[in-house]
Design a protein around this motif. Structure first.
Motif, PDB file in Angstrom:
ATOM      1  N   PHE A  26       0.757  -1.360  -0.099  1.00  0.00           N
ATOM      2  CA  PHE A  26      -0.258  -0.089   0.296  1.00  0.00           C
ATOM      3  C   PHE A  26       0.098   1.056  -0.335  1.00  0.00           C
ATOM      4  N   ARG A  27       2.301   1.647   0.255  1.00  0.00           N
ATOM      5  CA  ARG A  27       3.084   2.235   0.180  1.00  0.00           C
ATOM      6  C   ARG A  27       3.177   2.610  -0.719  1.00  0.00           C
ATOM      7  N   LYS A  28       3.384   1.795  -1.753  1.00  0.00           N
ATOM      8  CA  LYS A  28       3.879   1.726  -3.423  1.00  0.00           C
ATOM      9  C   LYS A  28       3.340   2.644  -3.911  1.00  0.00           C
ATOM     10  N   LEU A  29       1.721   2.012  -3.501  1.00  0.00           N
ATOM     11  CA  LEU A  29       0.378   2.280  -4.426  1.00  0.00           C
ATOM     12  C   LEU A  29       0.224   3.952  -3.773  1.00  0.00           C
ATOM     13  N   LEU A  30       0.265   4.018  -2.531  1.00  0.00           N
ATOM     14  CA  LEU A  30       0.032   5.474  -2.001  1.00  0.00           C
ATOM     15  C   LEU A  30       1.240   6.025  -2.725  1.00  0.00           C
ATOM     16  N   SER A  31       2.254   5.679  -2.978  1.00  0.00           N
ATOM     17  CA  SER A  31       3.821   6.909  -4.059  1.00  0.00           C
ATOM     18  C   SER A  31       2.761   7.118  -5.795  1.00  0.00           C
ATOM     19  N   VAL A  32       2.642   6.296  -5.700  1.00  0.00           N
ATOM     20  CA  VAL A  32       2.121   6.175  -7.476  1.00  0.00           C
ATOM     21  C   VAL A  32       1.156   6.951  -7.598  1.00  0.00           C
ATOM     22  N   MET A  33      -0.049   6.786  -6.672  1.00  0.00           N
ATOM     23  CA  MET A  33      -0.914   7.679  -6.453  1.00  0.00           C
ATOM     24  C   MET A  33      -0.991   8.684  -6.705  1.00  0.00           C
ATOM     25  N   ASN A  34      -0.109   9.291  -5.462  1.00  0.00           N
ATOM     26  CA  ASN A  34       0.305  10.413  -5.333  1.00  0.00           C
ATOM     27  C   ASN A  34       0.723  11.721  -6.210  1.00  0.00           C
ATOM     28  N   SER A  35       1.548  11.033  -6.678  1.00  0.00           N
ATOM     29  CA  SER A  35       2.694  11.417  -7.632  1.00  0.00           C
ATOM     30  C   SER A  35       2.440  12.110  -8.872  1.00  0.00           C
ATOM     31  N   SER A  36       1.294  10.814  -9.534  1.00  0.00           N
ATOM     32  CA  SER A  36       0.502  11.252 -10.336  1.00  0.00           C
ATOM     33  C   SER A  36      -0.416  12.574 -10.701  1.00  0.00           C
ATOM     34  N   ASN A  37      -0.642  13.031  -9.466  1.00  0.00           N
ATOM     35  CA  ASN A  37      -1.318  13.643  -9.277  1.00  0.00           C
ATOM     36  C   ASN A  37      -0.603  14.955  -8.146  1.00  0.00           C
ATOM     37  N   PRO A  38      -0.099  15.340  -8.473  1.00  0.00           N
ATOM     38  CA  PRO A  38       0.170  16.377  -7.354  1.00  0.00           C
ATOM     39  C   PRO A  38       0.022  16.867  -6.349  1.00  0.00           C
ATOM     40  N   ASN A  39      -1.498  17.708  -7.157  1.00  0.00           N
ATOM     41  CA  ASN A  39      -2.630  18.547  -6.327  1.00  0.00           C
ATOM     42  C   ASN A  39      -3.326  17.420  -5.637  1.00  0.00           C
ATOM     43  N   ASP A  40      -3.735  16.645  -5.652  1.00  0.00           N
ATOM     44  CA  ASP A  40      -4.699  16.011  -5.261  1.00  0.00           C
ATOM     45  C   ASP A  40      -4.444  14.772  -4.181  1.00  0.00           C
ATOM     46  N   LYS A  41      -3.574  15.346  -3.337  1.00  0.00           N
ATOM     47  CA  LYS A  41      -3.195  14.217  -2.316  1.00  0.00           C
ATOM     48  C   LYS A  41      -3.795  12.534  -1.459  1.00  0.00           C
ATOM     49  N   HIS A  42      -3.312  12.262  -1.385  1.00  0.00           N
ATOM     50  CA  HIS A  42      -4.423  11.205  -0.464  1.00  0.00           C
ATOM     51  C   HIS A  42      -3.408  10.449   0.851  1.00  0.00           C
ATOM     52  N   SER A  43      -3.719  10.471   1.423  1.00  0.00           N
ATOM     53  CA  SER A  43      -3.500   9.147   2.773  1.00  0.00           C
ATOM     54  C   SER A  43      -3.723   7.841   3.177  1.00  0.00           C
ATOM     55  N   LEU A  44      -2.742   7.401   2.962  1.00  0.00           N
ATOM     56  CA  LEU A  44      -3.080   6.314   3.319  1.00  0.00           C
ATOM     57  C   LEU A  44      -3.934   5.111   4.193  1.00  0.00           C
ATOM     58  N   SER A  45      -4.200   6.269   4.961  1.00  0.00           N
ATOM     59  CA  SER A  45      -6.287   5.418   5.628  1.00  0.00           C
ATOM     60  C   SER A  45      -7.001   5.464   4.433  1.00  0.00           C
ATOM     61  N   THR A  46      -7.217   6.606   3.143  1.00  0.00           N
ATOM     62  CA  THR A  46      -7.898   6.659   2.604  1.00  0.00           C
ATOM     63  C   THR A  46      -7.757   5.967   1.629  1.00  0.00           C
ATOM     64  N   ILE A  47      -6.575   5.293   0.957  1.00  0.00           N
ATOM     65  CA  ILE A  47      -5.684   4.154  -0.004  1.00  0.00           C
ATOM     66  C   ILE A  47      -7.082   2.628   0.757  1.00  0.00           C
ATOM     67  N   LEU A  48      -6.628   2.625   1.896  1.00  0.00           N
ATOM     68  CA  LEU A  48      -6.849   1.505   3.195  1.00  0.00           C
ATOM     69  C   LEU A  48      -8.150   1.496   2.759  1.00  0.00           C
ATOM     70  N   VAL A  49      -8.680   2.216   3.280  1.00  0.00           N
ATOM     71  CA  VAL A  49     -10.306   2.304   3.621  1.00  0.00           C
ATOM     72  C   VAL A  49     -11.224   1.698   1.929  1.00  0.00           C
ATOM     73  N   HIS A  50     -10.695   2.995   0.523  1.00  0.00           N
ATOM     74  CA  HIS A  50     -11.060   2.317  -0.601  1.00  0.00           C
ATOM     75  C   HIS A  50     -10.442   0.795  -0.768  1.00  0.00           C
ATOM     76  N   TYR A  51      -9.454   0.175  -0.795  1.00  0.00           N
ATOM     77  CA  TYR A  51      -8.944  -1.396  -0.472  1.00  0.00           C
ATOM     78  C   TYR A  51     -10.208  -2.205   0.095  1.00  0.00           C
ATOM     79  N   TYR A  52      -9.946  -1.623   1.172  1.00  0.00           N
ATOM     80  CA  TYR A  52     -11.331  -2.014   1.828  1.00  0.00           C
ATOM     81  C   TYR A  52     -12.942  -2.305   1.911  1.00  0.00           C
TER      82      TYR A  52
END
Length: 125
Positions: A26-52
């Motif tokens: 999930f940390r790599k996933l978060l890094s890719v997602m945040n680097s794709s759009n620097p103006n729209d940062k996600h938190s790790l908890s947002t990624i985890l909530v989306h996953y579950y």
């Protein structure tokens, strides 16, 4: 972003594509997602909530779960180890020469074992 806020459509598409590459890192996933759009940062908890809450309820989750399981260390045909070709849909693996017809080299791109191909063909019929 607030923790647990739903991902927008473009972010959901990126999440779905990226999780296959990075599996459950999930940390790599978060890094890719945040680097794709620097103006729209996600938190790790947002990624985890989306996953579950969303991804695990999705029809693609079953295939994802099969894919991230460790591939077999033994050929499905002869039950011997060695250099194996792994199916991109299940955990089965095969020697090139054990397949019917045998393969001379590892195919480029995705490869699906005879069982997965047969299952897909039956599902289409």
């Amino acid at each position: 972003k607030m923790h647990g806020e739903p991902l927008h459509n473009a972010d959901t598409l990126l999440f779905n594509a990226t999780i296959w590459e990075h599996q459950k890192d999930f940390r790599k996933l978060l890094s890719v997602m945040n680097s794709s759009n620097p103006n729209d940062k996600h938190s790790l908890s947002t990624i985890l909530v989306h996953y579950y809450k969303h991804f695990k309820q999705n029809k693609n989750y079953t295939n994802f779960k099969k894919t991230i399981k460790r591939q077999s260390d033994y050929c499905k045909i002869c039950d011997d180890g060695g250099e194996l070709l792994c199916c991109d849909n299940c955990i089965d693996a095969y020697h090139l020469e054990c397949l019917d017809p045998p393969l001379k080299k590892i195919p480029e791109g995705h490869w699906y074992c005879p069982q997965c191909v047969e299952t897909a063909l039956r599902a289409q019929a």
